[in-house]
Design a protein around this motif. Structure first.
Motif, PDB file in Angstrom:
ATOM      1  N   ILE A 216     -26.200 -14.895   6.305  1.00  0.00           N
ATOM      2  CA  ILE A 216     -27.563 -14.438   6.043  1.00  0.00           C
ATOM      3  C   ILE A 216     -28.587 -15.542   6.302  1.00  0.00           C
ATOM      4  N   GLY A 217     -28.200 -16.806   6.050  1.00  0.00           N
ATOM      5  CA  GLY A 217     -29.170 -17.907   6.115  1.00  0.00           C
ATOM      6  C   GLY A 217     -29.125 -18.681   7.413  1.00  0.00           C
ATOM      7  N   GLU A 218     -30.236 -19.358   7.716  1.00  0.00           N
ATOM      8  CA  GLU A 218     -30.304 -20.181   8.920  1.00  0.00           C
ATOM      9  C   GLU A 218     -29.283 -21.305   8.866  1.00  0.00           C
ATOM     10  N   ASN A 219     -28.895 -21.777  10.058  1.00  0.00           N
ATOM     11  CA  ASN A 219     -27.833 -22.795  10.190  1.00  0.00           C
ATOM     12  C   ASN A 219     -26.526 -22.304   9.576  1.00  0.00           C
ATOM     13  N   ASP A 220     -26.308 -20.978   9.648  1.00  0.00           N
ATOM     14  CA  ASP A 220     -25.060 -20.363   9.170  1.00  0.00           C
ATOM     15  C   ASP A 220     -24.747 -20.728   7.723  1.00  0.00           C
ATOM     16  N   THR A 221     -25.703 -20.431   6.838  1.00  0.00           N
ATOM     17  CA  THR A 221     -25.516 -20.677   5.404  1.00  0.00           C
ATOM     18  C   THR A 221     -25.580 -19.344   4.662  1.00  0.00           C
ATOM     19  N   GLY A 222     -25.074 -19.361   3.431  1.00  0.00           N
ATOM     20  CA  GLY A 222     -25.141 -18.167   2.588  1.00  0.00           C
ATOM     21  C   GLY A 222     -24.027 -17.177   2.895  1.00  0.00           C
ATOM     22  N   PRO A 223     -24.058 -16.026   2.203  1.00  0.00           N
ATOM     23  CA  PRO A 223     -22.964 -15.057   2.338  1.00  0.00           C
ATOM     24  C   PRO A 223     -22.913 -14.381   3.706  1.00  0.00           C
ATOM     25  N   ASN A 224     -21.743 -13.839   4.030  1.00  0.00           N
ATOM     26  CA  ASN A 224     -21.566 -13.083   5.265  1.00  0.00           C
ATOM     27  C   ASN A 224     -22.305 -11.753   5.190  1.00  0.00           C
ATOM     28  N   THR A 225     -22.721 -11.279   6.356  1.00  0.00           N
ATOM     29  CA  THR A 225     -23.389  -9.979   6.486  1.00  0.00           C
ATOM     30  C   THR A 225     -22.671  -9.187   7.572  1.00  0.00           C
ATOM     31  N   GLY A 226     -23.212  -8.013   7.892  1.00  0.00           N
ATOM     32  CA  GLY A 226     -22.701  -7.260   9.037  1.00  0.00           C
ATOM     33  C   GLY A 226     -23.077  -7.910  10.353  1.00  0.00           C
ATOM     34  N   GLY A 227     -24.004  -8.877  10.323  1.00  0.00           N
ATOM     35  CA  GLY A 227     -24.466  -9.563  11.534  1.00  0.00           C
ATOM     36  C   GLY A 227     -25.982  -9.600  11.559  1.00  0.00           C
ATOM     37  N   MET A 228     -26.553 -10.806  11.690  1.00  0.00           N
ATOM     38  CA  MET A 228     -28.012 -10.982  11.638  1.00  0.00           C
ATOM     39  C   MET A 228     -28.639 -11.187  13.008  1.00  0.00           C
ATOM     40  N   GLY A 229     -27.818 -11.138  14.046  1.00  0.00           N
ATOM     41  CA  GLY A 229     -28.349 -11.298  15.398  1.00  0.00           C
ATOM     42  C   GLY A 229     -27.242 -11.695  16.353  1.00  0.00           C
ATOM     43  N   ALA A 230     -27.530 -11.590  17.639  1.00  0.00           N
ATOM     44  CA  ALA A 230     -26.538 -11.930  18.667  1.00  0.00           C
ATOM     45  C   ALA A 230     -27.262 -12.236  19.963  1.00  0.00           C
TER      46      ALA A 230
END
Length: 421
Positions: A216-230
């Protein structure tokens, strides 16, 4: 042709948008769909896990082809049920769909097919699993065996974290049946990429490489999500390496499944990590990624319906994919609080303005129309997707478009695609 797309996310809106462009499409249905898919075809209120309902819908609407977005209906056997009714389906049967439905099954098949992956062990007993991790080097990766909506993976940095994860899965059963069995594997380090192939049971057509952003967070921090972008392509897997990589991770699995009389037709998605020893498969998915589907379909110049029909009829070898040279980026706009608790029903504005750039497309995920207004109805709300002459240009266009959209609590990561630069 009459086509039914199953699903309700940004991936399904992108599929509907792309399929709609084919001159062969006469009617397009989406079940259950969202606010965006309603602009491309006809939404029908049948849930993705209602297999009899979906079969009945396909039969009633005289559907010629079903395209399945999410993994759940595939694992539940939708393709097999449709085949009994002589309805074509682009997606694997229940047996090969276990590549995503069961981590232990996938690992076992990777071993048999000699696909490079991390070393692993499978456990159902808590005490045996704890004893095993006591003697391991850390970090270790602990995965719930079944479908856990992307949340069933823990990277444990020490014994206490590992013990807690095993207790959650095997004792407290926080993931229900999905966590009754766990896979414990060595943690690999390196950069990740998504590599998707459109398969006809024997042959395959390769889509360009892409890279997802799960945290969820920038620089790959915080909990996993379904995907925040690609974004696509991913420089870690350049086009010159596609065939060599496919010979390691796609072809052996297809051959193995064909030999066991369970041919794989659909999208085989290899989630790769590029370790010191070369590419290793972290996981297989049996469908388009979400949000990877969005930038990939923006780059696809071919008629997707024609390609899919070639795959379901076992004729992928007769086709080729035309891919745009441009790079593409998708930035997910989510509800405030996602992936934990969030509110719905907030009005969305600015999409038309964002799409005044002809190289930008806004795909709906968690949206619905209420009293004539477009409102939020999910955690991941929109996927703003842009093409650009190169990755930097695509990122710039994408974020310019993002700034024109607003809804209460809107959140997005500001670093999508930066690894690629």
């Amino acid at each position: 042709m009459r086509v039914l797309i199953v699903g309700s996310g940004g991936r399904e809106h992108a599929l509907a948008w792309k399929i709609r462009q084919s001159p062969r499409v006469e009617r397009l249905f989406i079940a259950p769909g969202n606010g965006g898919t309603a602009l491309e075809g006809e939404n029908v209120a049948v849930d993705v896990d209602d297999i009899p309902g979906l079969v009945k819908l396909a039969r009633t609407k005289k559907v010629d082809l079903v395209i399945v977005g999410p993994e759940l209906p595939l694992v539940l056997g939708l393709t097999d049920a449709l085949e009994k009714e002589n309805i074509l389906c682009f997606g694997p049967g229940a047996y090969p769909a276990q590549l995503e439905g069961s981590k232990a099954f996938a690992k076992s098949l990777m071993s048999q097919a000699e696909v490079p992956t991390a070393g692993y062990r499978v456990f159902e007993d808590f005490n045996q699993a704890v004893k095993y991790v006591q003697g391991r080097d850390f970090p270790v990766v602990i995965k719930a065996d079944g479908l856990a909506a992307g949340k069933g993976v823990v990277v444990a940095d020490d014994f206490e974290q590992a013990r807690e994860a095993l207790d959650d899965m095997l004792v407290k059963q926080v993931f229900g049946k999905a966590g009754e069995r766990v896979v414990i594997e060595e943690a690999l380090s390196g950069e990740e990429a998504s590599f998707l192939a459109l398969c006809d049971g024997r042959n395959f057509l390769l889509l360009p490489s892409s890279q997802d952003h799960k945290r969820i967070g920038e620089n790959d921090t915080g909990p996993n999500t379904g995907g925040m972008g690609a974004y696509s392509p991913a420089p870690v897997l350049p086009a010159a390496k596609y065939q060599e990589t496919a010979d390691l991770v796609i072809r052996p699995m297809l051959q193995h499944l064909e030999q066991t009389d369970q041919p794989f037709k659909g999208v085989l998605y290899a989630g790769l990590i590029f370790s010191e020893d070369g590419p290793r498969v972290l996981e297989y998915n049996v469908r388009f990624g979400d949000p990877e589907c969005q930038p990939l379909l923006m780059r696809l110049d071919s008629d997707l319906l024609e390609v899919i029909m070639a795959c379901v009829h076992g004729r992928a070898a007769e086709r080729s994919l035309q891919i745009k040279d441009e790079a593409s980026v998708c930035v997910v706009l989510s509800a405030g609080g996602y992936p934990a608790r969030y509110t719905k029903g907030h009005e969305i504005t600015g999409i038309e303005e964002a799409e005044t750039d002809p190289l930008v497309r806004v795909f709906h995920a968690g949206t619905a129309y209420k009293d004539g207004r477009l409102v939020t109805s999910g955690g991941r709300v929109l996927g703003v997707t842009a093409l650009g002459t190169d990755l930097g240009d695509a990122i710039e266009r994408c974020y310019r478009a993002v700034e024109k959209i607003s809804f209460e609590g809107m959140y997005y990561r500001r670093d999508i695609g930066q690894k690629g630069l």
